[in-house]
Structures are given as C-alpha cells and as structure tokens.
Design a protein around this motif. Structure first.
Motif, PDB file in Angstrom:
ATOM      1  N   LEU A 182      31.750  39.911  10.588  1.00 38.89           N
ATOM      2  CA  LEU A 182      31.916  39.728   9.146  1.00 38.89           C
ATOM      3  C   LEU A 182      30.589  39.375   8.485  1.00 38.89           C
ATOM      4  O   LEU A 182      30.283  39.857   7.389  1.00 38.89           O
ATOM      5  N   GLN A 183      29.769  38.558   9.145  1.00 38.09           N
ATOM      6  CA  GLN A 183      28.463  38.219   8.587  1.00 38.09           C
ATOM      7  C   GLN A 183      27.583  39.456   8.456  1.00 38.09           C
ATOM      8  O   GLN A 183      26.863  39.622   7.472  1.00 38.09           O
ATOM      9  N   ILE A 184      27.659  40.340   9.456  1.00 36.80           N
ATOM     10  CA  ILE A 184      26.871  41.570   9.418  1.00 36.80           C
ATOM     11  C   ILE A 184      27.413  42.533   8.361  1.00 36.80           C
ATOM     12  O   ILE A 184      26.656  43.228   7.676  1.00 36.80           O
ATOM     13  N   SER A 185      28.736  42.547   8.199  1.00 35.45           N
ATOM     14  CA  SER A 185      29.395  43.556   7.364  1.00 35.45           C
ATOM     15  C   SER A 185      29.510  43.161   5.900  1.00 35.45           C
ATOM     16  O   SER A 185      29.502  44.027   5.017  1.00 35.45           O
ATOM     17  N   ALA A 186      29.657  41.867   5.635  1.00 38.91           N
ATOM     18  CA  ALA A 186      30.071  41.423   4.302  1.00 38.91           C
ATOM     19  C   ALA A 186      29.126  41.882   3.202  1.00 38.91           C
ATOM     20  O   ALA A 186      29.564  42.388   2.159  1.00 38.91           O
ATOM     21  N   THR A 187      27.830  41.710   3.416  1.00 36.26           N
ATOM     22  CA  THR A 187      26.870  42.067   2.371  1.00 36.26           C
ATOM     23  C   THR A 187      26.918  43.558   2.061  1.00 36.26           C
ATOM     24  O   THR A 187      26.966  43.971   0.896  1.00 36.26           O
ATOM     25  N   LYS A 188      26.919  44.375   3.114  1.00 34.81           N
ATOM     26  CA  LYS A 188      26.955  45.826   2.922  1.00 34.81           C
ATOM     27  C   LYS A 188      28.221  46.249   2.177  1.00 34.81           C
ATOM     28  O   LYS A 188      28.168  47.034   1.223  1.00 34.81           O
ATOM     29  N   LEU A 189      29.374  45.724   2.609  1.00 41.10           N
ATOM     30  CA  LEU A 189      30.637  46.119   1.979  1.00 41.10           C
ATOM     31  C   LEU A 189      30.729  45.593   0.549  1.00 41.10           C
ATOM     32  O   LEU A 189      31.234  46.277  -0.346  1.00 41.10           O
ATOM     33  N   HIS A 190      30.231  44.385   0.334  1.00 45.20           N
ATOM     34  CA  HIS A 190      30.257  43.801  -1.009  1.00 45.20           C
ATOM     35  C   HIS A 190      29.442  44.651  -1.977  1.00 45.20           C
ATOM     36  O   HIS A 190      29.875  44.945  -3.104  1.00 45.20           O
ATOM     37  N   GLU A 191      28.261  45.078  -1.552  1.00 50.35           N
ATOM     38  CA  GLU A 191      27.379  45.844  -2.431  1.00 50.35           C
ATOM     39  C   GLU A 191      27.948  47.228  -2.741  1.00 50.35           C
ATOM     40  O   GLU A 191      27.949  47.665  -3.895  1.00 50.35           O
ATOM     41  N   ILE A 192      28.433  47.927  -1.716  1.00 54.92           N
ATOM     42  CA  ILE A 192      28.959  49.273  -1.967  1.00 54.92           C
ATOM     43  C   ILE A 192      30.242  49.189  -2.785  1.00 54.92           C
ATOM     44  O   ILE A 192      30.512  50.039  -3.640  1.00 54.92           O
TER      45      ILE A 192
ATOM     46  N   LEU B  72      33.961  37.663  -2.454  1.00 55.13           N
ATOM     47  CA  LEU B  72      33.561  37.081  -1.175  1.00 55.13           C
ATOM     48  C   LEU B  72      32.135  36.538  -1.225  1.00 55.13           C
ATOM     49  O   LEU B  72      31.205  37.252  -1.602  1.00 55.13           O
ATOM     50  N   PRO B  73      31.931  35.270  -0.848  1.00 55.05           N
ATOM     51  CA  PRO B  73      30.564  34.740  -0.791  1.00 55.05           C
ATOM     52  C   PRO B  73      29.748  35.486   0.263  1.00 55.05           C
ATOM     53  O   PRO B  73      30.169  35.614   1.414  1.00 55.05           O
ATOM     54  N   THR B  74      28.611  36.000  -0.131  1.00 56.63           N
ATOM     55  CA  THR B  74      27.720  36.708   0.790  1.00 56.63           C
ATOM     56  C   THR B  74      26.287  36.360   0.431  1.00 56.63           C
ATOM     57  O   THR B  74      26.021  35.673  -0.553  1.00 56.63           O
ATOM     58  N   GLN B  75      25.381  36.865   1.224  1.00 50.78           N
ATOM     59  CA  GLN B  75      23.964  36.757   0.888  1.00 50.78           C
ATOM     60  C   GLN B  75      23.545  38.018   0.158  1.00 50.78           C
ATOM     61  O   GLN B  75      22.479  38.574   0.376  1.00 50.78           O
ATOM     62  N   SER B  76      24.409  38.468  -0.734  1.00 48.58           N
ATOM     63  CA  SER B  76      24.272  39.776  -1.358  1.00 48.58           C
ATOM     64  C   SER B  76      23.250  39.767  -2.479  1.00 48.58           C
ATOM     65  O   SER B  76      23.048  38.768  -3.162  1.00 48.58           O
TER      66      SER B  76
END
Length: 733
Positions: free
Chosen positions: A437-447, A398-402
C-alpha cells in the motif's frame, strides 16, 4: 533445492524412432534467432542443442532453457508451417432488407446463408431469433433509422451496412450512434465487396497460437496501438515453481529432451502415469510437449487436454507425419504442431511469458447481489467486491506522500500510466499489506485525481462502448450464473467505441484459446467517462455495472450486456453505515473492513496510517481508537487495551455520548470516528475490556473517570449503575 532443480523421470526405456528426419547440415557455427522475448542460439556441432541465451525482463528466468537433439540434426525445412492457416468453423447469415445484392455475389465458404427480406417486421423477427450465426445486414438509410435501434444490440449482429440511394439527400447523422454500422455507401457493388472482405477476414486463423506482445498490449489498452506495450509491467512476483514442463512420448521416441536448472521438467512414456502425475500436482500449471507420429494416438491428446492443470499442448512430429497430425490443430489447448527446431522453443517461451504476464494484468472481477439483508452473510465474492468498492471511494482522501497530479501529460502518457496503475491495483488486492500500500498509494492517488479531473458525463441519453475482457473459467461461470447482479472490475476500466476493433480483438484472443468476454457497456447520462481519444474511454475507479445477460456467440466469444449502475452502491454503503455508526472516510475505512470481518486487511491498513501520518496529526487518537475496536472484535484484549490507552493519551476533547447498546455478535464499532475521538468513549471501552478480563478495580476506576466528564443525565445514571454493580464483583459488563 530439489523443487527448483530439473527433474527427468524416465519411466520406461524409450526406443529411438527409426523414421528418417529431414535435417539441417551440420555446421560448426551457432545460428542466432531473436524473438519477442528471448534470443535463441542453435548449435549444430558435436552437441546439437538450442539454448535461450538472453531474455527480456519478464522472462529472464528462462535463460538457460535448453532443447537438445540426440543423434540427429534439427529440422530446417519448416518455414511454411509457421504461416499455415486453418478455417474457422463459423456460420454466417447475410441478410438484406429491400436491397438486392448483385446476382454475381458469391462466397467461397459453404456455411453462408443469404436471405432477402421484403418486410421489416419479418426481418427484425428472424434476425432476433438467430443464435448460431454471425449476422451481416444490408438495408437502406430510410428503413435503417427505425430498424437498427431494434436489432443493433443483438449479440449475433456482426456488421450493418447502410445503402444510401443515389441522389437522395436524407440525413444519416444517426448512424454515428451505432458502432456496428460500417458507414454508408451508394454503390451496391461496393457493399457486396466489403461484406466479402469482412467475412474472409474472420474465416481464417493461424494454425498456431500467436500470444504476442501486440495482443497483450491491445488487451491492456483496448486499442490497436503497440507503442504502449513497453508500459506493461515486466517485473513479475511469481517464480518458476508455479509451472512445470512435461514431455510425453507416444510411439517411437523423438530424439530430444529439455533441461533447465530451475524449471521442473518431467518425461513420461506411459500416458496413465503422466495423467496421474499431473493430477497429483493440480495446482502447478503444465506446459505439455507430446511427441507423436500417428493419428491413432489422438484420443490420448483429448483425454490429457481435459485436465485443469494443463495450460498448453505442443505436438512434436516429423515432416513425414505432419499432414496426418494436422487435423488436431483445432483441439483444445493445442498451441501448435511442430517439427524439431527453434520454432518449438520459441513458441514455448512465448507462451510461458504471456501466461505469466496475463496473470498480473488481468483484473479481478466480483459480483454482488443486493438483497434485503445484504451484509448479514457475505460470500467471498461479495467481500472482495466491497473491499475494492470501499477503497475506491476513499482513495481520493487517502493520506499519501503525494504531489499534485500532472495536467501536462499527453494521452499516450496517460494511457501508459493507466496500464501501470491497473497492474498496481492487481498486485495490491492480491496481497493487501502496508508495504504494498505504501508503494501503491501515491501512484494510485495521483492517477485517480487526474481521471476525476478530466471526467465528464456522457453527452447523449444512451451510449454503448465495448471492452475485450480475459476471464478465468471460474469468473465466466460467475457472470453466467448471476444475472442482474452488480459487477465490479478491479481496474480503471478502459473501453472502446469501436465494436469492430473490440470484436476482432476478442476473436484473436479466442483463436489463442483464451477465455474472453466481449462486454457491451450501456451507459446513461449519469455515467462519467474520460475520452482518451475519439475511440477510447476510461471510467472512474470503482464504476459499477449490472449484468443484464451473458451468452455465447457463434465465433467462440462470450458476450455480456451490462448497464451503468453506480447508484446501487449507495444502498450498500447505507447498510454498512447504519451498522457502524459512521460515514465512510479514509479514517473509518478500517472499521468498514472490520465490519465485514476482514481483520488482517484492516490491521494492515491501520499500520499504513500509523506509518504515513505525522506524530502530531490530529486524527491519531481516532486511529488508535479504531485499532482498539478491531482488536476487541477478535478478542485480542491486551492489544485492544494498549491501543485504547494510546488513544486516551492523545484524546483531549471530551464530548458527550449516549451509552448503552444492545449486545450483538457483530463487531462493536459504535465508537468508530470520522472526527476527533471522544475521550469518554475510550474510557468506557477500557473499562469494558478490563471488566471482561476480571480486573474489576481497573474497570471501576475508568467508569469513575467517565462519570466525572459525562454531562447528560442518562449517561451519568448508567455509569453510576455500572460502578455500583462492580462494587459487589458482579460481572454485568
């Protein structure tokens, strides 16, 4: 507003009780009590009241809740009531195989059966036939190696004790594979004492609910570790309009009432009017306080406890009546019996906080039965199942600001992040939209990256781990009635190797009248887990299990046996891929959502991609094309045209395709892409929609453009035929 204001409905004149109430002496100084969630201040001067003066973040809205005592002082002589316990009604079976317990071994409880077996086959047969007793079994290491594997997973087996004959050097390394074995002893007396201690431990419980932060933390972490309780999300998105407090006065009225400027509070004297009011607002959760002094009113408690909306019941009485009311303690939904003091307000606020938090941290679960035409007619559970499983598959892409996941955090930090992530998942799938999804994506992607990097296959052919899972009555019925179905929990699944700790956790939850299932997760060598420590494991997001059986146990806990079933998801993905024509990636996830008719979710996902991708991203043409396909599937032709035109402006790579597919009632996703979009596809779609709208000139123009770049004979013939048909205004599109 009226819905937020306190409502006090007095349906009859309420006579004040003439019975004396033992009370505290009047004092001009307020008395403060700090609890887990709130600070209570009691005033015994002119106006006698107890007020919530401050609260933790999870229940800050409860500040101002006020319990007022009219005409009397609050009762103070009630310390012993707080620690009162009652006996659990559990039947126990103590069995020993060729091991004789000391003759002086006695148990305080009458509902314990002790049996000595002399034959292993008889022992196995009898134990497996028991369904209404918890089983404690003693046997030698010599017999245990062959008997334990046959009976270990029986739902009524509580503990197994291995007797090791003194001076024998037989290896007992095998016992490490069976969590219900509590070690080995060479002393029969020590084993007998341990059995007594273990039975005594489970036979008593508090007479009041103890829905504490500690219990909540244990259920979140699947471990007895209170230090992580701070990581439980304290910010709740539901307000107090989802609950109400109801006061019901049976017999002479106790001189008290509650007030709050946001919580709806209703008072009743008539039981029928009270029941009617609760049934009329069945979607509002009720915390019911009943004032009563006589046991003859018990049938009223039973009838009102059966109402679905009633979450908790509090009985308020006086000290003189407490003993005769005490038999009500085991009743369904009864949080406790109280006299008029701070205990009532403390229990009420604690239960409200726990209720609000548990709604957030309890993961959704869904089942899926695989049939020959699985994806033809999907139920709500199956759709929710697929949404989560498909999202879990594409999360790593998923593309994120990760940023890169940290590999320096310790296990406690990782556990805390997992609990936070699980709350995030719950919020996301409760209301899937681009903002969350914008708030959640980075956190979920990293974990997720962190868990994937640490995961490894289990190191033996079969491993069993355990999980205490709170469920709703609806979810319990779902898993009871769907044997052999696939089960998904919308969470990073934490589990424990310690059967004893999870069984005790489940029992504590059941004592608090929470519906709990003890999951026995049977793994194979294909299963991938992360060891958080020697006891606790976590699974990759989206790990699947198959339900084998779900049965009640004698201690009020449901037990479900599950087996690892990740491979089953591939069959479902293959069916969807065959229908859509593209493999599942972050780019086609929206097309899969469209295929299962989750159009609002697909639209929110596409909007997320448009917000997160840079303006020069090479996949933007594909995104707009897929948005056009979604709008076309729901007959939003103008929006579809606009999306296809944007895709056309971005598409610069003409690639050949084969056109001409059978017309179907399902969404047409044949042009969805997980690679650069083909310009000819977009031209064809614009022509089709223009034709559908009756704009034949535009349709013919776009078919001409498609004809010019088509480089295979079949496509050129098809486009020329469409152009010729449109020349006579014959709608054959």
């Amino acid at each position: 507003s009226e819905s937020q204001a306190t409502k006090l409905h007095t349906h009859d004149t309420l006579p004040v009780s003439n019975q004396p109430i033992t009370s505290t002496p009047q004092s001009p100084y307020p008395v403060t009590r700090s609890t887990e969630h709130v600070q209570l201040v009691k005033h015994q001067a002119l106006t006698k009241h107890i007020t919530v003066e401050s609260a933790s973040a999870c229940c800050n809205e409860l500040v101002g809740l006020r319990l007022e005592c009219a005409g009397w002082n609050f009762v103070d002589e009630a310390a012993s009531l707080r620690t009162a316990t009652i006996k659990r009604n559990i039947n126990i079976f103590v069995g020993s195989l060729e091991v004789t317990l000391p003759s002086r071994t006695t148990f305080e409880n009458n509902n314990i059966e002790i049996v000595l077996f002399e034959d292993a086959c008889d022992c196995i047969s009898d134990l497996l036939s028991i369904t209404d007793k918890l089983i404690y079994l003693v046997l030698s290491a010599t017999l245990g190696v062959s008997v334990v594997p046959l009976i270990h997973n029986h739902r009524c087996i509580e503990h197994i004790y291995i007797y090791q004959v003194p001076d024998e050097e037989e290896s007992i390394d095998w016992i490490q594979d069976y969590p219900k074995i509590l070690g080995s002893e060479s002393s029969i007396d020590m084993i007998a004492n341990r059995i007594k201690e273990d039975i005594d431990l489970i036979m008593k419980r508090s007479s009041r609910w103890s829905r504490s932060k500690e219990l909540l933390a244990e259920l979140c972490s699947q471990a007895k570790q209170t230090s992580i309780s701070a990581s439980i999300n304290d910010v709740l998105d539901d307000n107090l309009n989802t609950l109400r407090i109801v006061l019901l006065y049976l017999g002479p009225r106790q001189p008290f009432h509650l007030s709050h400027n946001k919580i709806r509070i209703d008072e009743f004297r008539n039981i029928e009017q009270c029941i009617h009011s609760i049934q009329a607002d069945n979607s509002i959760t009720v915390f019911l306080i009943i004032s009563m002094n006589e046991i003859k009113d018990v049938h009223h408690v039973q009838s009102i406890a059966e109402l679905d909306a009633v979450h908790a019941i509090y009985i308020v009485t006086d000290l003189e009546s407490y003993e005769q009311i005490q038999p009500l303690v085991p009743y369904s939904k009864l949080s406790g019996i109280f006299v008029l003091n701070e205990d009532l307000l403390e229990q009420l606020t604690t239960d409200i906080c726990f209720y609000r938090q548990i709604r957030i941290i309890t993961p959704n679960m869904n089942v899926f039965k695989i049939e020959s035409n699985t994806c033809a007619e999907l139920t709500e559970h199956q759709i929710n199942f697929l949404r989560f499983q498909l999202f879990s598959t594409i999360l790593s892409q998923l593309p994120t600001q990760s940023t890169a996941a940290s590999d320096t955090e310790n296990i406690d930090q990782l556990r805390s992040r997992l609990i936070e992530a699980n709350t995030t998942i719950s919020n996301l799938f409760k209301n899937f939209n681009k903002s969350i999804l914008q708030i959640s994506a980075t956190k979920l992607h990293e974990i997720n990256q962190r868990i994937v990097s640490l995961a490894k296959n289990v190191d033996s052919s079969t491993v069993t781990v355990y999980r205490a899972q709170l469920v709703s009555q609806k979810d319990l019925e779902m898993i009871k009635t769907n044997p052999n179905a696939l089960l998904t929990l919308q969470t990073f699944i934490l589990a424990s190797r310690s059967f004893r700790s999870i069984a005790n956790m489940c029992r504590r939850a059941a004592d608090n009248q929470l519906t709990v299932v003890l999951f026995e997760l049977n793994l194979s060598e294909r299963a991938s887990v992360v060891d958080l420590n020697s006891d606790t494991v976590v699974f990759n997001l989206g790990t699947l299990f198959r339900l084998v059986s779900t049965d009640p146990t004698p201690d009020g806990v449901w037990r479900a046996q599950l087996e690892f079933a990740n491979n089953a998801m591939q069959y479902i993905k293959n069916q969807l891929q065959s229908e859509i024509g593209s493999r599942l990636t972050w780019l086609t996830f929206g097309n899969y959502l469209t295929a299962i008719k989750q159009f609002p979710t697909a639209e929110e996902y596409y909007q997320y991609l448009l917000d997160i991708l840079p303006s020069n991203h090479p996949s933007l043409a594909s995104v707009y094309n897929n948005i056009g396909l979604m709008y076309a599937a729901i007959d939003k032709n103008q929006e579809a045209l606009e999306s296809f035109e944007k895709a056309l402006q971005l598409a610069i790579t003409p690639l050949p395709i084969v056109i001409g597919q059978a017309k179907t009632s399902k969404p047409d996703l044949s042009s969805s892409q997980d690679s650069p979009i083909e310009k000819i596809n977009i031209l064809n779609k614009i022509a089709e929609i223009s034709c559908r709208q009756g704009d034949y000139t535009t349709a013919r123009d776009f078919y001409h453009q498609a004809l010019e770049i088509a480089d295979d004979v079949q496509s050129r013939k098809l486009y020329k035929a469409k152009i010729d048909a449109l020349a006579h205004f014959d709608d054959t599109c």
